[in-house]
Design a protein around this motif. Structure first.
Motif, PDB file in Angstrom:
ATOM      1  N   TYR A  20      56.501  63.575   3.789  1.00 59.04           N
ATOM      2  CA  TYR A  20      57.223  62.575   3.006  1.00 59.04           C
ATOM      3  C   TYR A  20      58.726  62.833   3.093  1.00 59.04           C
ATOM      4  O   TYR A  20      59.183  63.976   2.993  1.00 59.04           O
ATOM      5  CB  TYR A  20      56.784  62.627   1.543  1.00 59.04           C
ATOM      6  N   VAL A  69      58.474  56.618   3.059  1.00 58.72           N
ATOM      7  CA  VAL A  69      58.631  56.940   4.477  1.00 58.72           C
ATOM      8  C   VAL A  69      58.063  58.325   4.738  1.00 58.72           C
ATOM      9  O   VAL A  69      58.303  59.260   3.957  1.00 58.72           O
ATOM     10  CB  VAL A  69      60.117  56.902   4.899  1.00 58.72           C
ATOM     11  N   TYR A  70      57.301  58.443   5.832  1.00 55.62           N
ATOM     12  CA  TYR A  70      56.766  59.732   6.246  1.00 55.62           C
ATOM     13  C   TYR A  70      57.171  59.990   7.690  1.00 55.62           C
ATOM     14  O   TYR A  70      57.202  59.082   8.518  1.00 55.62           O
ATOM     15  CB  TYR A  70      55.241  59.741   6.136  1.00 55.62           C
ATOM     16  N   ARG A  71      57.504  61.223   7.977  1.00 54.72           N
ATOM     17  CA  ARG A  71      57.820  61.640   9.352  1.00 54.72           C
ATOM     18  C   ARG A  71      56.800  62.687   9.769  1.00 54.72           C
ATOM     19  O   ARG A  71      56.764  63.787   9.201  1.00 54.72           O
ATOM     20  CB  ARG A  71      59.246  62.218   9.427  1.00 54.72           C
ATOM     21  N   ASP A  72      55.927  62.342  10.700  1.00 51.83           N
ATOM     22  CA  ASP A  72      54.868  63.242  11.145  1.00 51.83           C
ATOM     23  C   ASP A  72      54.064  63.767   9.963  1.00 51.83           C
ATOM     24  O   ASP A  72      53.741  64.964   9.880  1.00 51.83           O
ATOM     25  CB  ASP A  72      55.460  64.398  11.954  1.00 51.83           C
ATOM     26  N   GLY A  73      53.761  62.855   9.019  1.00 50.27           N
ATOM     27  CA  GLY A  73      52.959  63.211   7.862  1.00 50.27           C
ATOM     28  C   GLY A  73      53.723  63.810   6.710  1.00 50.27           C
ATOM     29  O   GLY A  73      53.160  64.031   5.632  1.00 50.27           O
ATOM     30  N   VAL A 111      52.380  48.182   6.653  1.00 46.20           N
ATOM     31  CA  VAL A 111      52.813  49.553   6.921  1.00 46.20           C
ATOM     32  C   VAL A 111      53.121  49.658   8.406  1.00 46.20           C
ATOM     33  O   VAL A 111      52.271  49.376   9.257  1.00 46.20           O
ATOM     34  CB  VAL A 111      51.718  50.572   6.525  1.00 46.20           C
ATOM     35  N   ARG A 112      54.350  50.046   8.723  1.00 48.23           N
ATOM     36  CA  ARG A 112      54.784  50.066  10.121  1.00 48.23           C
ATOM     37  C   ARG A 112      54.901  51.502  10.605  1.00 48.23           C
ATOM     38  O   ARG A 112      55.431  52.358   9.900  1.00 48.23           O
ATOM     39  CB  ARG A 112      56.117  49.339  10.261  1.00 48.23           C
ATOM     40  N   GLU A 113      54.440  51.746  11.815  1.00 49.20           N
ATOM     41  CA  GLU A 113      54.458  53.084  12.383  1.00 49.20           C
ATOM     42  C   GLU A 113      55.076  53.051  13.774  1.00 49.20           C
ATOM     43  O   GLU A 113      54.744  52.204  14.592  1.00 49.20           O
ATOM     44  CB  GLU A 113      53.036  53.656  12.448  1.00 49.20           C
ATOM     45  N   ASP A 168      56.316  52.283   4.613  1.00 44.16           N
ATOM     46  CA  ASP A 168      55.570  51.377   3.746  1.00 44.16           C
ATOM     47  C   ASP A 168      56.571  50.625   2.869  1.00 44.16           C
ATOM     48  O   ASP A 168      57.083  51.173   1.895  1.00 44.16           O
ATOM     49  CB  ASP A 168      54.595  52.161   2.868  1.00 44.16           C
ATOM     50  N   LEU A 214      57.051  57.909  12.704  1.00 42.86           N
ATOM     51  CA  LEU A 214      57.494  57.422  11.401  1.00 42.86           C
ATOM     52  C   LEU A 214      56.438  56.487  10.821  1.00 42.86           C
ATOM     53  O   LEU A 214      55.840  55.687  11.542  1.00 42.86           O
ATOM     54  CB  LEU A 214      58.813  56.666  11.519  1.00 42.86           C
ATOM     55  N   ARG A 215      56.246  56.577   9.534  1.00 43.55           N
ATOM     56  CA  ARG A 215      55.350  55.659   8.829  1.00 43.55           C
ATOM     57  C   ARG A 215      56.126  55.084   7.654  1.00 43.55           C
ATOM     58  O   ARG A 215      56.515  55.820   6.734  1.00 43.55           O
ATOM     59  CB  ARG A 215      54.100  56.389   8.334  1.00 43.55           C
TER      60      ARG A 215
END
Length: 227
Positions: free
Chosen positions: A147, A141-145, A126-128, A135, A132-133
């Motif tokens: 989805y 993909v999540y942006r500042d939590g 999982v890259r942050e 998986d 951005l997060r």
């Protein structure tokens, strides 16, 4: 991620290619050893998926040449044989993983993701970066939590940009990493996809355009051109 699938059973090769595309993995197909070697000489791949028993130079010979090139490209061997000595031979040639036919596409995808992670010097799955997060295993993909729903191609492009860790990625490199060999080198597909991706991720824009050079993840949200 872009992979080369070397498989002489046409239906299987096309099924693998189409299945990988659904997982945002670009795949080119070669049905024989000569075609595979030609494609390896002109394209850049992250992983080679090799059937051992193919016309022309065998999968074993292709594996030898990949290892001899010093590229460090991971190799996943496909075979109908499940005998230990066959696997031993394959690993001895430089294969990084082995998958026996028949197999589930999901297992192939998981193994490719694992090989790609190892190729990236054991980077976390999982890259942050910049809020951005990403998986790659769950393709989320999540942006500042929050989805963010992305198309397969948008996800593939974002994966390349995130892997660059703030470095600039040219449009040509995006085409090389996120599209397959059928991509038109003169197309605006990369620019259009980046523009749509930027809008999906929302403001403040996290993908910056470096005029005349390419795109990068804006780790500081600097005020740059957004074209």
């Amino acid at each position: 991620m872009r992979v080369l699938v070397v498989e002489d059973e046409l239906y299987l090769a096309e099924a693998i290619r189409d299945g990988l595309r659904l997982e945002a993995i670009a795949a080119d197909v070669a049905g024989d050893g000569d075609t595979a070697l030609e494609m390896l000489s002109v394209n850049s791949y992250d992983i080679a998926v090799l059937d051992r028993d193919i016309p022309g130079p065998s999968g074993d010979e292709i594996a030898r040449r990949i290892v001899a090139s010093g590229s460090g490209m991971p190799i996943l061997m496909l075979t109908a044989a499940d005998r230990l000595d066959d696997k031993t031979t394959g690993f001895g040639l430089g294969a990084d993983d082995y998958l026996t036919k028949p197999f589930e596409l999901k297992e192939l995808v998981l193994r490719l993701r694992a090989l790609d992670r190892r190729r990236g010097h054991n980077r976390p799955p999982v890259r942050e970066i910049a809020g951005l997060r990403l998986d790659p295993f769950r393709r989320e993909v999540y942006r500042d939590g929050r989805y963010v729903a992305l198309t397969r191609k948008q996800f593939a492009v974002l994966e390349v940009l995130v892997a660059a860790e703030g470095g600039v990625v040219s449009a040509e490199e995006l085409l090389e990493r996120a599209w397959d060999a059928n991509a038109d080198p003169f197309t605006n597909a990369a620019r259009i996809t980046v523009s749509a991706l930027r809008k999906r991720l929302g403001e403040p824009w996290v993908i910056a355009t470096v005029p005349g050079v390419g795109y990068r993840i804006d780790t500081g949200h600097e005020d740059e051109s957004r074209g």
